[in-house]
Scaffold this motif. Structure first.
Motif, PDB file in Angstrom:
ATOM      1  N   TYR A 183       0.829  -1.203   0.000  1.00 19.38           N
ATOM      2  CA  TYR A 183       0.000   0.000   0.000  1.00 19.38           C
ATOM      3  C   TYR A 183       0.864   1.253   0.000  1.00 19.38           C
ATOM      4  CZ  TYR A 183      -3.913  -3.101   1.084  1.00 19.38           C
ATOM      5  OH  TYR A 183      -4.862  -4.085   1.034  1.00 19.38           O
ATOM      6  N   THR A 184       1.961   1.242   0.770  1.00 16.59           N
ATOM      7  CA  THR A 184       2.856   2.398   0.830  1.00 16.59           C
ATOM      8  C   THR A 184       3.552   2.612  -0.505  1.00 16.59           C
ATOM      9  OG1 THR A 184       3.212   1.983   3.196  1.00 16.59           O
ATOM     10  CG2 THR A 184       4.791   3.427   2.070  1.00 16.59           C
ATOM     11  N   ILE A 185       4.040   1.527  -1.090  1.00 17.75           N
ATOM     12  CA  ILE A 185       4.708   1.624  -2.396  1.00 17.75           C
ATOM     13  C   ILE A 185       3.748   2.142  -3.457  1.00 17.75           C
ATOM     14  CG2 ILE A 185       5.919   0.349  -4.196  1.00 17.75           C
ATOM     15  CD1 ILE A 185       7.461   0.679  -1.573  1.00 17.75           C
ATOM     16  N   ASN A 186       2.541   1.592  -3.482  1.00 16.04           N
ATOM     17  CA  ASN A 186       1.554   2.023  -4.475  1.00 16.04           C
ATOM     18  C   ASN A 186       1.161   3.482  -4.275  1.00 16.04           C
ATOM     19  OD1 ASN A 186       1.412  -0.412  -5.842  1.00 16.04           O
ATOM     20  ND2 ASN A 186      -0.224  -1.217  -4.541  1.00 16.04           N
ATOM     21  N   LEU A 187       1.089   3.903  -2.992  1.00 13.02           N
ATOM     22  CA  LEU A 187       0.754   5.302  -2.725  1.00 13.02           C
ATOM     23  C   LEU A 187       1.818   6.229  -3.289  1.00 13.02           C
ATOM     24  CD1 LEU A 187      -0.898   7.526  -1.334  1.00 13.02           C
ATOM     25  CD2 LEU A 187       0.367   7.052   0.773  1.00 13.02           C
ATOM     26  N   ILE A 188       3.089   5.908  -3.040  1.00 12.63           N
ATOM     27  CA  ILE A 188       4.178   6.744  -3.577  1.00 12.63           C
ATOM     28  C   ILE A 188       4.127   6.782  -5.090  1.00 12.63           C
ATOM     29  CG2 ILE A 188       6.693   6.960  -3.781  1.00 12.63           C
ATOM     30  CD1 ILE A 188       6.887   5.727  -0.961  1.00 12.63           C
TER      31      ILE A 188
ATOM     32  N   GLY B 255      14.218   1.845   0.337  1.00 14.87           N
ATOM     33  CA  GLY B 255      14.953   1.836  -0.933  1.00 14.87           C
ATOM     34  C   GLY B 255      14.976   0.441  -1.539  1.00 14.87           C
ATOM     35  N   ILE B 256      15.229  -0.578  -0.690  1.00 10.56           N
ATOM     36  CA  ILE B 256      15.258  -1.963  -1.173  1.00 10.56           C
ATOM     37  C   ILE B 256      13.882  -2.357  -1.708  1.00 10.56           C
ATOM     38  CG2 ILE B 256      15.491  -4.368  -0.447  1.00 10.56           C
ATOM     39  CD1 ILE B 256      17.600  -3.399   1.568  1.00 10.56           C
ATOM     40  N   THR B 257      12.843  -2.014  -0.955  1.00 11.54           N
ATOM     41  CA  THR B 257      11.491  -2.391  -1.356  1.00 11.54           C
ATOM     42  C   THR B 257      11.093  -1.702  -2.655  1.00 11.54           C
ATOM     43  OG1 THR B 257      10.898  -2.609   0.985  1.00 11.54           O
ATOM     44  CG2 THR B 257       9.088  -2.552  -0.592  1.00 11.54           C
ATOM     45  N   LEU B 258      11.460  -0.428  -2.803  1.00 12.90           N
ATOM     46  CA  LEU B 258      11.149   0.296  -4.038  1.00 12.90           C
ATOM     47  C   LEU B 258      11.864  -0.344  -5.229  1.00 12.90           C
ATOM     48  CD1 LEU B 258      11.314   4.018  -2.825  1.00 12.90           C
ATOM     49  CD2 LEU B 258       9.297   2.857  -3.737  1.00 12.90           C
ATOM     50  N   THR B 259      13.115  -0.727  -5.022  1.00 13.08           N
ATOM     51  CA  THR B 259      13.880  -1.358  -6.114  1.00 13.08           C
ATOM     52  C   THR B 259      13.268  -2.697  -6.499  1.00 13.08           C
ATOM     53  OG1 THR B 259      15.913  -0.306  -5.321  1.00 13.08           O
ATOM     54  CG2 THR B 259      16.151  -2.180  -6.812  1.00 13.08           C
ATOM     55  N   GLN B 260      12.877  -3.501  -5.489  1.00 13.42           N
ATOM     56  CA  GLN B 260      12.295  -4.810  -5.759  1.00 13.42           C
ATOM     57  C   GLN B 260      10.908  -4.723  -6.395  1.00 13.42           C
ATOM     58  OE1 GLN B 260      12.442  -6.602  -1.869  1.00 13.42           O
ATOM     59  NE2 GLN B 260      14.551  -7.379  -2.150  1.00 13.42           N
TER      60      GLN B 260
END
Length: 341
Positions: A275-280, A304-309
């Motif tokens: 949800y956080t990644i999709n919000l960004i 940063g790791i989660t965004l890259t993955q």
């Protein structure tokens, strides 16, 4: 010490009164009684109960008190045969000033009867109070008497009332599945339920206020300089909170005519979910359609790791470690800078 003065006895239609003035005693059929003025003392007594507890509570109290008193009177009548009771009952109550009672119908097999009463003390008080509806004491009282005598629950209802223009009050007494004493418990439960409902409503109202407050403070748009705004992302985001955040920003961002939106993700929880990644991603994509360039600051190693993955393409997004660096960058893009005096 002198001898106790002998009582003086008066017989009224077979009902015995005893008076001992020196001892301050009055007896009715061998039992101590006291005498009240109906139109002053008794009226004041009932007025006070209603004033303190309210009409609804007073009605339940009077009905239940009448029932319990009726049970005691019923115990007194148990020494007589039921047919004799129907003859004695009106005489006793008339001689005690309760009103003129007449039993007009009686069926011992069905445990039912119809009683007419004229000018009862309750009627007199209700009339002085200006009421249009009779009190509940006498209905409870009659129910108590015959519940005791018939050994089963007897209900009593007022079919006719002098207060509404009838010649007399008419009471119908018959078997009932409900004991009048249950009225007290039912009333108490109803009052408890009302208080619970009031509390629940207050909780709902407070929750709505707090929810709105949380929405307002969790998705603020902070204008820091001309054409530069900051939105801090805080805590953990679920689907509902993400949608609220998106709506708040997209509805309010245009009024700032900002060229740069700085998303400060320093306060994002360490555990980053979809949800956080999709919000960004949605915020950066949507604001770009409005002509506003997004900048990320405060990206943690985990984020940063989660965004890259997530395969999210960050090449079009400028990222800085601090808010200060992001503001200086945005100003530089506008051909401006902050200098000391």
């Amino acid at each position: 010490m002198g001898e106790k003065k002998q009582q003086q006895h008066v017989d009224i239609q077979g009902v015995t009164y005893g008076f001992n003035v020196e001892e301050g005693e009055v007896q009715f059929e061998g039992h101590d009684v006291l005498i009240f003025w109906i139109e002053s003392a008794m009226k004041s007594f009932l007025d006070t109960i209603e004033e303190v507890s309210g009409d609804d509570a007073a009605n339940v109290v009077m009905h239940s008190a009448g029932f319990r008193m009726g049970e005691i009177v019923g115990e007194y009548f148990e020494k007589y045969e039921i047919e004799n009771i129907m003859e004695l009952f009106p005489k006793i109550y008339a001689s005690a000033g309760w009103g003129a009672f007449t039993v007009v119908e009686f069926s011992p097999e069905k445990a039912s009867l119809v009683i007419r009463m004229k000018n009862s003390w309750e009627y007199k008080i209700n009339k002085l109070q200006g009421k249009t509806q009779s009190g509940s004491f006498l209905t409870g009282h009659l129910a108590g008497i015959f519940t005791r005598l018939f050994k089963q629950n007897i209900g009593c209802e007022l079919a006719k009332s002098q207060l509404t223009g009838a010649e007399y009050d008419e009471f119908h007494c018959r078997p009932s599945s409900v004991c009048p004493i249950d009225n007290i418990h039912n009333y108490a439960r109803k009052q408890e339920q009302k208080e619970i409902e009031k509390l629940e409503e207050k909780v709902r109202e407070r929750t709505q206020d707090l929810t709105k407050l949380v929405k307002d403070i969790s998705s603020p748009i902070i204008p820091v300089l001309d054409q530069i705004v900051v939105v801090p992302l805080l805590g953990k985001y679920d689907e509902l909170r993400s949608e609220d955040m998106m709506m708040q920003i997209m509805e309010n961002l245009p009024k700032y005519t900002a060229n740069y939106l700085i998303l400060d993700v320093t306060g994002i929880d360490e555990v980053v979910d979809e949800y956080t990644i999709n919000l960004i991603r949605k915020l950066t994509d949507a604001t770009s359609l409005l002509g506003t360039k997004s900048i990320l600051v405060g990206v943690s190693p985990q984020l940063g790791i989660t965004l890259t993955q997530s395969a999210y393409d960050l090449r079009s997004i400028e990222c800085f470690s601090t808010l200060k660096h992001a503001i200086h960058y945005a100003l530089a893009q506008e051909g401006k800078m902050i200098t000391d005096k």
